[in-house]
Each structure stands twice: as structure tokens, then as C-alpha cells.
Scaffold this motif. Structure first.
Motif, short mmCIF file in Angstrom:
data_model
loop_
_atom_site.label_atom_id
_atom_site.label_comp_id
_atom_site.label_asym_id
_atom_site.label_seq_id
_atom_site.Cartn_x
_atom_site.Cartn_y
_atom_site.Cartn_z
N ILE A 1 4.02 2.12 -15.11
CA ILE A 1 3.94 1.43 -13.21
C ILE A 1 3.09 -0.37 -13.76
O ILE A 1 1.69 0.09 -13.82
CB ILE A 1 2.79 2.26 -12.67
CG1 ILE A 1 3.90 3.75 -12.41
CG2 ILE A 1 3.14 1.75 -11.12
CD1 ILE A 1 3.27 4.68 -12.42
N LEU A 2 3.73 -0.90 -12.98
CA LEU A 2 2.94 -2.35 -13.45
C LEU A 2 2.71 -2.75 -12.18
O LEU A 2 4.14 -2.60 -11.59
CB LEU A 2 3.23 -3.39 -14.51
CG LEU A 2 2.82 -4.28 -14.66
CD1 LEU A 2 1.75 -4.45 -15.58
CD2 LEU A 2 4.56 -5.50 -15.89
N TYR A 3 1.71 -2.32 -11.24
CA TYR A 3 0.89 -2.88 -10.16
C TYR A 3 1.37 -5.26 -10.11
O TYR A 3 1.01 -5.33 -11.09
CB TYR A 3 -0.10 -2.96 -10.04
CG TYR A 3 0.12 -0.97 -9.81
CD1 TYR A 3 0.46 -0.26 -8.58
CD2 TYR A 3 -0.83 -0.33 -10.74
CE1 TYR A 3 0.63 1.06 -8.32
CE2 TYR A 3 -0.48 0.88 -10.70
CZ TYR A 3 0.01 0.96 -9.59
OH TYR A 3 -0.62 3.18 -9.54
N ILE B 1 0.29 -1.23 -0.07
CA ILE B 1 -0.05 0.46 0.19
C ILE B 1 0.34 1.12 -0.21
O ILE B 1 0.95 1.94 -0.64
CB ILE B 1 -0.98 -0.32 1.21
CG1 ILE B 1 -1.67 -1.05 1.09
CG2 ILE B 1 -1.60 1.80 0.84
CD1 ILE B 1 -2.98 -1.61 2.72
N LEU B 2 1.74 1.12 0.92
CA LEU B 2 2.62 2.43 0.91
C LEU B 2 3.42 2.79 0.04
O LEU B 2 3.60 3.26 -1.38
CB LEU B 2 3.96 2.37 2.37
CG LEU B 2 3.24 2.30 3.12
CD1 LEU B 2 4.19 1.65 4.52
CD2 LEU B 2 2.24 3.66 3.97
N SER B 3 4.02 1.42 -1.11
CA SER B 3 4.45 1.80 -2.39
C SER B 3 3.81 2.05 -3.53
O SER B 3 4.20 3.16 -4.61
CB SER B 3 5.38 0.24 -2.84
OG SER B 3 3.72 -0.62 -3.12
N ILE B 4 2.56 1.97 -3.57
CA ILE B 4 1.69 2.09 -4.46
C ILE B 4 1.40 3.80 -3.73
O ILE B 4 0.86 4.54 -5.07
CB ILE B 4 0.16 1.63 -4.03
CG1 ILE B 4 0.20 0.38 -4.73
CG2 ILE B 4 -0.83 2.26 -5.32
CD1 ILE B 4 -0.64 -0.90 -4.04
N LYS C 1 -9.70 2.68 -5.96
CA LYS C 1 -9.38 3.05 -7.69
C LYS C 1 -8.00 2.56 -7.64
O LYS C 1 -7.94 1.46 -8.77
CB LYS C 1 -9.48 4.09 -8.62
CG LYS C 1 -10.00 4.11 -9.60
CD LYS C 1 -10.32 5.70 -10.31
CE LYS C 1 -9.69 6.05 -11.64
NZ LYS C 1 -10.72 6.79 -11.93
N LYS C 2 -6.88 3.11 -6.93
CA LYS C 2 -5.70 2.56 -7.62
C LYS C 2 -5.09 1.19 -7.09
O LYS C 2 -4.53 0.70 -7.48
CB LYS C 2 -4.45 3.71 -6.49
CG LYS C 2 -4.93 4.90 -7.14
CD LYS C 2 -4.09 6.15 -6.57
CE LYS C 2 -3.94 7.39 -7.25
NZ LYS C 2 -2.95 8.54 -6.57
N LEU C 3 -5.96 1.17 -6.31
CA LEU C 3 -5.98 -0.68 -5.34
C LEU C 3 -6.41 -1.34 -5.93
O LEU C 3 -5.89 -2.61 -6.95
CB LEU C 3 -6.02 -0.81 -4.65
CG LEU C 3 -5.34 -0.09 -2.59
CD1 LEU C 3 -6.46 -0.40 -1.59
CD2 LEU C 3 -4.03 -0.63 -2.52
N ASP C 4 -6.68 -1.40 -6.81
CA ASP C 4 -7.51 -1.97 -8.70
C ASP C 4 -7.01 -1.70 -9.55
O ASP C 4 -7.20 -3.24 -10.68
CB ASP C 4 -9.18 -1.86 -8.80
CG ASP C 4 -10.28 -2.11 -7.38
OD1 ASP C 4 -9.30 -3.22 -6.87
OD2 ASP C 4 -10.96 -2.02 -7.82
N LYS C 5 -5.67 -1.04 -9.88
CA LYS C 5 -5.12 -0.75 -11.05
C LYS C 5 -4.81 -2.07 -11.00
O LYS C 5 -3.83 -2.93 -10.56
CB LYS C 5 -4.31 0.61 -11.18
CG LYS C 5 -5.60 1.70 -11.69
CD LYS C 5 -4.42 2.57 -12.10
CE LYS C 5 -6.00 3.17 -12.55
NZ LYS C 5 -6.14 3.54 -13.91
N ILE C 6 -3.51 -1.99 -12.19
CA ILE C 6 -2.54 -3.19 -12.82
C ILE C 6 -1.80 -2.37 -13.56
O ILE C 6 -0.46 -3.37 -13.37
CB ILE C 6 -3.35 -3.85 -14.31
CG1 ILE C 6 -4.26 -5.20 -13.34
CG2 ILE C 6 -2.29 -5.34 -14.59
CD1 ILE C 6 -5.42 -5.78 -14.76
N LYS D 1 -8.03 -4.39 -19.30
CA LYS D 1 -8.02 -6.31 -18.19
C LYS D 1 -7.02 -7.11 -19.58
O LYS D 1 -7.12 -8.36 -18.93
CB LYS D 1 -9.49 -6.67 -18.59
CG LYS D 1 -10.31 -5.61 -17.16
CD LYS D 1 -11.80 -6.08 -17.58
CE LYS D 1 -12.64 -5.22 -15.96
NZ LYS D 1 -13.71 -5.23 -16.00
N ASN D 2 -7.03 -7.08 -20.10
CA ASN D 2 -6.19 -7.54 -21.16
C ASN D 2 -4.37 -7.33 -20.60
O ASN D 2 -3.74 -8.63 -21.45
CB ASN D 2 -5.78 -7.07 -22.91
CG ASN D 2 -7.17 -6.93 -23.63
OD1 ASN D 2 -7.94 -7.55 -23.68
ND2 ASN D 2 -7.67 -6.43 -24.75
#
Length: 86
Positions: free
Chosen positions: A82-84, A5-8, A23-28, A64-65
Motif C-alpha cells: 500500500i503506497l499512500y 481520509i476515507l480511502s485510508i 499514525k496511519k495518516l503519517d504512513k508512506i 523515510k527512504n
């Protein structure tokens, strides 16, 4: 979990709302437009049609792809992709 979480959110302001955080936690994948030079490297490297061009700018169109292969990250010489992680 806390380190993820802190890195995001590293470098973000305290003005983020709970909705923004969710919203940011759901990002890929995301593009940092402060670093992006619209060189099209990520667009060309992606085999999964994740990126598109809108108004002369690279955007994440089909998140989603994304299979998190990292080809776009390797192709971007500006470090704008940025690739989560999960």
C-alpha cells in the motif's frame, strides 16, 4: 481531503483511536499482511532499502527512504503493498 481520509480507513473498524488515525495518516508505505506471501518481490525491487527481513517476514524498515517510485507495487503480484499519496 475527506476522500483521502476515507480511502485510508476503508474497511477499518470503528475502534480506531485518534492516535491510530494519526499514525496511519503519517504512513508512506505499508504491507497488507493478509495478502503478503513473503515472496520477496518488493524487497528485490526496492532500490532504496525500504524493506528488510525480520523473523522470516518482510517488513517496512526504512520508511523515510521511500521515494514513492512504485517499483515495489509493480513487483508485488499479490497487491500487498500500500503506497499512500500525499
Amino acid at each position: 481531503m475527506l476522500s483521502k481520509i476515507l480511502s485510508i480507513f476503508k474497511g477499518n473498524s470503528k475502534k480506531d483511536t485518534k492516535k491510530d488515525i494519526r499514525k496511519k495518516l503519517d504512513k508512506i508505505i505499508e504491507i497488507d499482511y493478509n495478502k503478503c506471501k513473503n515472496c520477496l518481490s518488493c524487497y528485490r525491487a526496492c532500490k532504496n532499502n525500504v524493506f528488510d527481513i525480520e523473523n522470516s517476514r518482510i517488513v517496512v524498515k526504512n520508511e523515510k527512504n521511500c521515494t514513492k517510485c512504485g517499483d515495489c507495487v509493480k513487483a508485488c503480484r499479490y497487491g500487498a503493498i500500500i503506497l499512500y499519496n500525499d
